[in-house]
Design a protein around this motif. Structure first.
Motif, PDB file in Angstrom:
ATOM      1  N   SER A   5       0.814  -1.210   0.000  1.00 42.11           N
ATOM      2  CA  SER A   5       0.000   0.000   0.000  1.00 42.11           C
ATOM      3  C   SER A   5       0.847   1.260   0.000  1.00 42.11           C
ATOM      4  O   SER A   5       0.451   2.292  -0.543  1.00 42.11           O
ATOM      5  CB  SER A   5      -0.940   0.010   1.212  1.00 42.11           C
ATOM      6  OG  SER A   5      -0.201   0.039   2.421  1.00 42.11           O
ATOM      7  N   SER A   6       2.040   1.203   0.600  1.00 40.32           N
ATOM      8  CA  SER A   6       2.916   2.367   0.638  1.00 40.32           C
ATOM      9  C   SER A   6       3.968   2.349  -0.460  1.00 40.32           C
ATOM     10  O   SER A   6       4.635   3.345  -0.699  1.00 40.32           O
ATOM     11  CB  SER A   6       3.601   2.475   2.010  1.00 40.32           C
ATOM     12  OG  SER A   6       4.391   1.328   2.259  1.00 40.32           O
ATOM     13  N   PRO A   8       3.365   1.057  -3.987  1.00 40.39           N
ATOM     14  CA  PRO A   8       2.633   0.419  -5.095  1.00 40.39           C
ATOM     15  C   PRO A   8       3.475   0.189  -6.344  1.00 40.39           C
ATOM     16  O   PRO A   8       3.297  -0.819  -7.033  1.00 40.39           O
ATOM     17  CB  PRO A   8       1.482   1.399  -5.367  1.00 40.39           C
ATOM     18  CG  PRO A   8       1.957   2.707  -4.813  1.00 40.39           C
ATOM     19  CD  PRO A   8       2.797   2.362  -3.631  1.00 40.39           C
ATOM     20  N   ILE A   9       4.384   1.122  -6.655  1.00 38.41           N
ATOM     21  CA  ILE A   9       5.204   0.955  -7.856  1.00 38.41           C
ATOM     22  C   ILE A   9       6.155  -0.218  -7.684  1.00 38.41           C
ATOM     23  O   ILE A   9       6.219  -1.115  -8.539  1.00 38.41           O
ATOM     24  CB  ILE A   9       5.993   2.243  -8.165  1.00 38.41           C
ATOM     25  CG1 ILE A   9       5.040   3.371  -8.533  1.00 38.41           C
ATOM     26  CG2 ILE A   9       6.978   2.010  -9.304  1.00 38.41           C
ATOM     27  CD1 ILE A   9       5.721   4.727  -8.699  1.00 38.41           C
ATOM     28  N   TYR A  10       6.890  -0.228  -6.585  1.00 37.84           N
ATOM     29  CA  TYR A  10       7.838  -1.317  -6.364  1.00 37.84           C
ATOM     30  C   TYR A  10       7.120  -2.658  -6.255  1.00 37.84           C
ATOM     31  O   TYR A  10       7.585  -3.671  -6.793  1.00 37.84           O
ATOM     32  CB  TYR A  10       8.669  -1.056  -5.117  1.00 37.84           C
ATOM     33  CG  TYR A  10       9.797  -2.056  -4.949  1.00 37.84           C
ATOM     34  CD1 TYR A  10      10.878  -2.049  -5.824  1.00 37.84           C
ATOM     35  CD2 TYR A  10       9.764  -3.010  -3.931  1.00 37.84           C
ATOM     36  CE1 TYR A  10      11.912  -2.967  -5.684  1.00 37.84           C
ATOM     37  CE2 TYR A  10      10.798  -3.928  -3.790  1.00 37.84           C
ATOM     38  CZ  TYR A  10      11.869  -3.904  -4.673  1.00 37.84           C
ATOM     39  OH  TYR A  10      12.878  -4.821  -4.540  1.00 37.84           O
ATOM     40  N   SER A  11       5.984  -2.670  -5.589  1.00 33.11           N
ATOM     41  CA  SER A  11       5.216  -3.910  -5.457  1.00 33.11           C
ATOM     42  C   SER A  11       4.751  -4.413  -6.819  1.00 33.11           C
ATOM     43  O   SER A  11       4.752  -5.627  -7.074  1.00 33.11           O
ATOM     44  CB  SER A  11       4.008  -3.702  -4.540  1.00 33.11           C
ATOM     45  OG  SER A  11       4.423  -3.386  -3.224  1.00 33.11           O
ATOM     46  N   SER A  12       4.383  -3.487  -7.700  1.00 34.72           N
ATOM     47  CA  SER A  12       3.946  -3.895  -9.043  1.00 34.72           C
ATOM     48  C   SER A  12       5.118  -4.458  -9.843  1.00 34.72           C
ATOM     49  O   SER A  12       4.936  -5.383 -10.650  1.00 34.72           O
ATOM     50  CB  SER A  12       3.315  -2.708  -9.784  1.00 34.72           C
ATOM     51  OG  SER A  12       4.289  -1.754 -10.186  1.00 34.72           O
ATOM     52  N   ILE A  13       6.317  -3.919  -9.612  1.00 32.55           N
ATOM     53  CA  ILE A  13       7.507  -4.454 -10.278  1.00 32.55           C
ATOM     54  C   ILE A  13       7.760  -5.888  -9.813  1.00 32.55           C
ATOM     55  O   ILE A  13       7.962  -6.794 -10.630  1.00 32.55           O
ATOM     56  CB  ILE A  13       8.737  -3.567  -9.983  1.00 32.55           C
ATOM     57  CG1 ILE A  13       8.588  -2.207 -10.672  1.00 32.55           C
ATOM     58  CG2 ILE A  13      10.027  -4.257 -10.447  1.00 32.55           C
ATOM     59  CD1 ILE A  13       9.664  -1.201 -10.294  1.00 32.55           C
ATOM     60  N   ASN A 123       9.020  14.846   3.952  1.00 31.85           N
ATOM     61  CA  ASN A 123       7.554  14.941   3.988  1.00 31.85           C
ATOM     62  C   ASN A 123       6.946  14.774   2.592  1.00 31.85           C
ATOM     63  O   ASN A 123       5.817  15.168   2.342  1.00 31.85           O
ATOM     64  CB  ASN A 123       7.124  16.290   4.578  1.00 31.85           C
ATOM     65  CG  ASN A 123       7.558  16.453   6.019  1.00 31.85           C
ATOM     66  OD1 ASN A 123       7.408  15.534   6.828  1.00 31.85           O
ATOM     67  ND2 ASN A 123       8.109  17.610   6.354  1.00 31.85           N
ATOM     68  N   SER A 124       7.710  14.153   1.712  1.00 29.14           N
ATOM     69  CA  SER A 124       7.281  14.019   0.324  1.00 29.14           C
ATOM     70  C   SER A 124       6.213  12.933   0.154  1.00 29.14           C
ATOM     71  O   SER A 124       6.133  11.980   0.942  1.00 29.14           O
ATOM     72  CB  SER A 124       8.487  13.674  -0.555  1.00 29.14           C
ATOM     73  OG  SER A 124       8.087  13.383  -1.872  1.00 29.14           O
ATOM     74  N   THR A 125       5.409  13.085  -0.872  1.00 31.90           N
ATOM     75  CA  THR A 125       4.420  12.062  -1.231  1.00 31.90           C
ATOM     76  C   THR A 125       4.988  11.064  -2.232  1.00 31.90           C
ATOM     77  O   THR A 125       4.302  10.116  -2.615  1.00 31.90           O
ATOM     78  CB  THR A 125       3.174  12.723  -1.838  1.00 31.90           C
ATOM     79  OG1 THR A 125       3.561  13.500  -2.985  1.00 31.90           O
ATOM     80  CG2 THR A 125       2.489  13.635  -0.837  1.00 31.90           C
ATOM     81  N   LEU A 126       6.227  11.266  -2.669  1.00 24.86           N
ATOM     82  CA  LEU A 126       6.838  10.362  -3.635  1.00 24.86           C
ATOM     83  C   LEU A 126       7.077   8.982  -3.018  1.00 24.86           C
ATOM     84  O   LEU A 126       7.425   8.869  -1.848  1.00 24.86           O
ATOM     85  CB  LEU A 126       8.191  10.911  -4.103  1.00 24.86           C
ATOM     86  CG  LEU A 126       8.190  12.156  -4.985  1.00 24.86           C
ATOM     87  CD1 LEU A 126       9.608  12.716  -5.088  1.00 24.86           C
ATOM     88  CD2 LEU A 126       7.655  11.818  -6.378  1.00 24.86           C
ATOM     89  N   GLU A 127       6.903   7.949  -3.837  1.00 24.85           N
ATOM     90  CA  GLU A 127       7.334   6.619  -3.425  1.00 24.85           C
ATOM     91  C   GLU A 127       8.844   6.539  -3.666  1.00 24.85           C
ATOM     92  O   GLU A 127       9.297   6.633  -4.809  1.00 24.85           O
ATOM     93  CB  GLU A 127       6.625   5.530  -4.217  1.00 24.85           C
ATOM     94  CG  GLU A 127       7.093   4.132  -3.837  1.00 24.85           C
ATOM     95  CD  GLU A 127       6.400   3.019  -4.622  1.00 24.85           C
ATOM     96  OE1 GLU A 127       6.951   1.915  -4.674  1.00 24.85           O
ATOM     97  OE2 GLU A 127       5.317   3.273  -5.185  1.00 24.85           O
ATOM     98  N   ILE A 128       9.608   6.388  -2.610  1.00 26.92           N
ATOM     99  CA  ILE A 128      11.061   6.438  -2.697  1.00 26.92           C
ATOM    100  C   ILE A 128      11.613   5.012  -2.770  1.00 26.92           C
ATOM    101  O   ILE A 128      11.381   4.198  -1.869  1.00 26.92           O
ATOM    102  CB  ILE A 128      11.644   7.194  -1.496  1.00 26.92           C
ATOM    103  CG1 ILE A 128      11.102   8.634  -1.478  1.00 26.92           C
ATOM    104  CG2 ILE A 128      13.169   7.197  -1.548  1.00 26.92           C
ATOM    105  CD1 ILE A 128      11.429   9.402  -0.223  1.00 26.92           C
ATOM    106  N   ILE A 129      12.355   4.725  -3.857  1.00 28.35           N
ATOM    107  CA  ILE A 129      12.867   3.374  -4.096  1.00 28.35           C
ATOM    108  C   ILE A 129      14.397   3.416  -4.107  1.00 28.35           C
ATOM    109  O   ILE A 129      14.998   3.887  -5.085  1.00 28.35           O
ATOM    110  CB  ILE A 129      12.341   2.811  -5.428  1.00 28.35           C
ATOM    111  CG1 ILE A 129      10.805   2.930  -5.503  1.00 28.35           C
ATOM    112  CG2 ILE A 129      12.780   1.360  -5.605  1.00 28.35           C
ATOM    113  CD1 ILE A 129      10.219   2.543  -6.851  1.00 28.35           C
TER     114      ILE A 129
END
Length: 239
Positions: A5-6, A8-13, A123-129
């Motif tokens: 949930s936090s 989503p991009i990495y999980s989809s990969i 405090n960013s909303t970006l998903e950080i990978i």
């Protein structure tokens, strides 16, 4: 363990790889992107494009945000930042490859730029990978080599590449990115891709110098989980 949930991009990969799918991304340099031709550019992208990466070695102030917002108004594809420095960060994107340049041993791009980014990212909303970034010699002195003042790892030093990738994984990176550089004469070799893929257990991205479908498929067959191409995707696939 990654929370889907936090992340989503990495999980989809991870899910795509688990399902046996190969991922494909287009890389856009904000300084070279024609905003007036956004729709046409997107229409010409291969149908199998999963993500759009946005970033460059040097980008004009706020140009990344301008390009990301423009793309967002035309596509629902996830947009991931691929920044050359802290000034390219924008919350308008969906995610961020939090790059550490593991090759070259320059602390500015190994950790200093990352420290400078925290005031923007905490405090960013970006998903950080977290991503281990490894430059491979593509037969050309690229802009990223000049700006980072580092040397790429020669293609014949396969064990060095493998050990660098494993060091990235062991230090907590979630992705490894093998990069021959924009406009590279020679893409990352199949042998390097294969050996790195056999050694690591995290997803492997390969980019730089991949100019046609044959080179793209060769990277996949060698073990790349994601292939990244720049504007060369617009060239005839048989070139």
């Amino acid at each position: 363990m990654i929370n889907p949930s936090s992340h989503p991009i990495y999980s989809s990969i991870l899910q795509s790889i688990q399902n046996g799918n190969r991922l494909f991304s287009i890389l856009i340099d904000p300084d070279k992107f024609n905003l007036s031709q956004t729709q046409g550019f997107l229409d010409r992208m291969p149908s199998d494009t999963d993500f759009i990466l946005v970033g460059g070695s040097q980008v004009k102030h706020q140009q990344t945000e301008v390009v990301v917002k423009q793309l967002k108004s035309f596509t629902r594809l996830p947009i991931i930042l691929f920044p050359g420095d802290v000034n390219q960060l924008t919350d308008s994107a969906d995610g961020l490859l939090f790059l550490s340049l593991l090759s070259g041993q320059n602390p500015e791009y190994l950790i200093n730029q990352q420290v400078k980014s925290i005031s923007k990212l905490k405090n960013s909303t970006l998903e950080i990978i977290p991503t281990g970034y490894i430059l491979i010699d593509g037969g050309k002195t690229t802009s990223v080599l000049e700006i980072s003042q580092t040397k790429a790892i020669p293609q014949n030093q396969i064990s060095t590449v493998v050990h660098t990738a494993l060091a990235g994984q062991f230090s907590g990176k979630l992705l490894i990115y093998l990069e021959a550089g924009s406009g590279a004469k020679t893409p990352v070799s199949a042998e390097i891709i294969s050996e790195v893929k056999k050694a690591i257990t995290i997803p492997l991205i390969v980019g730089g110098g991949i100019k046609n479908d044959f080179q793209k498929q060769s990277a996949y067959e060698a073990g790349a989980d994601m292939v990244v191409m720049g504007n060369s995707f617009e060239l005839n696939s048989s070139s």
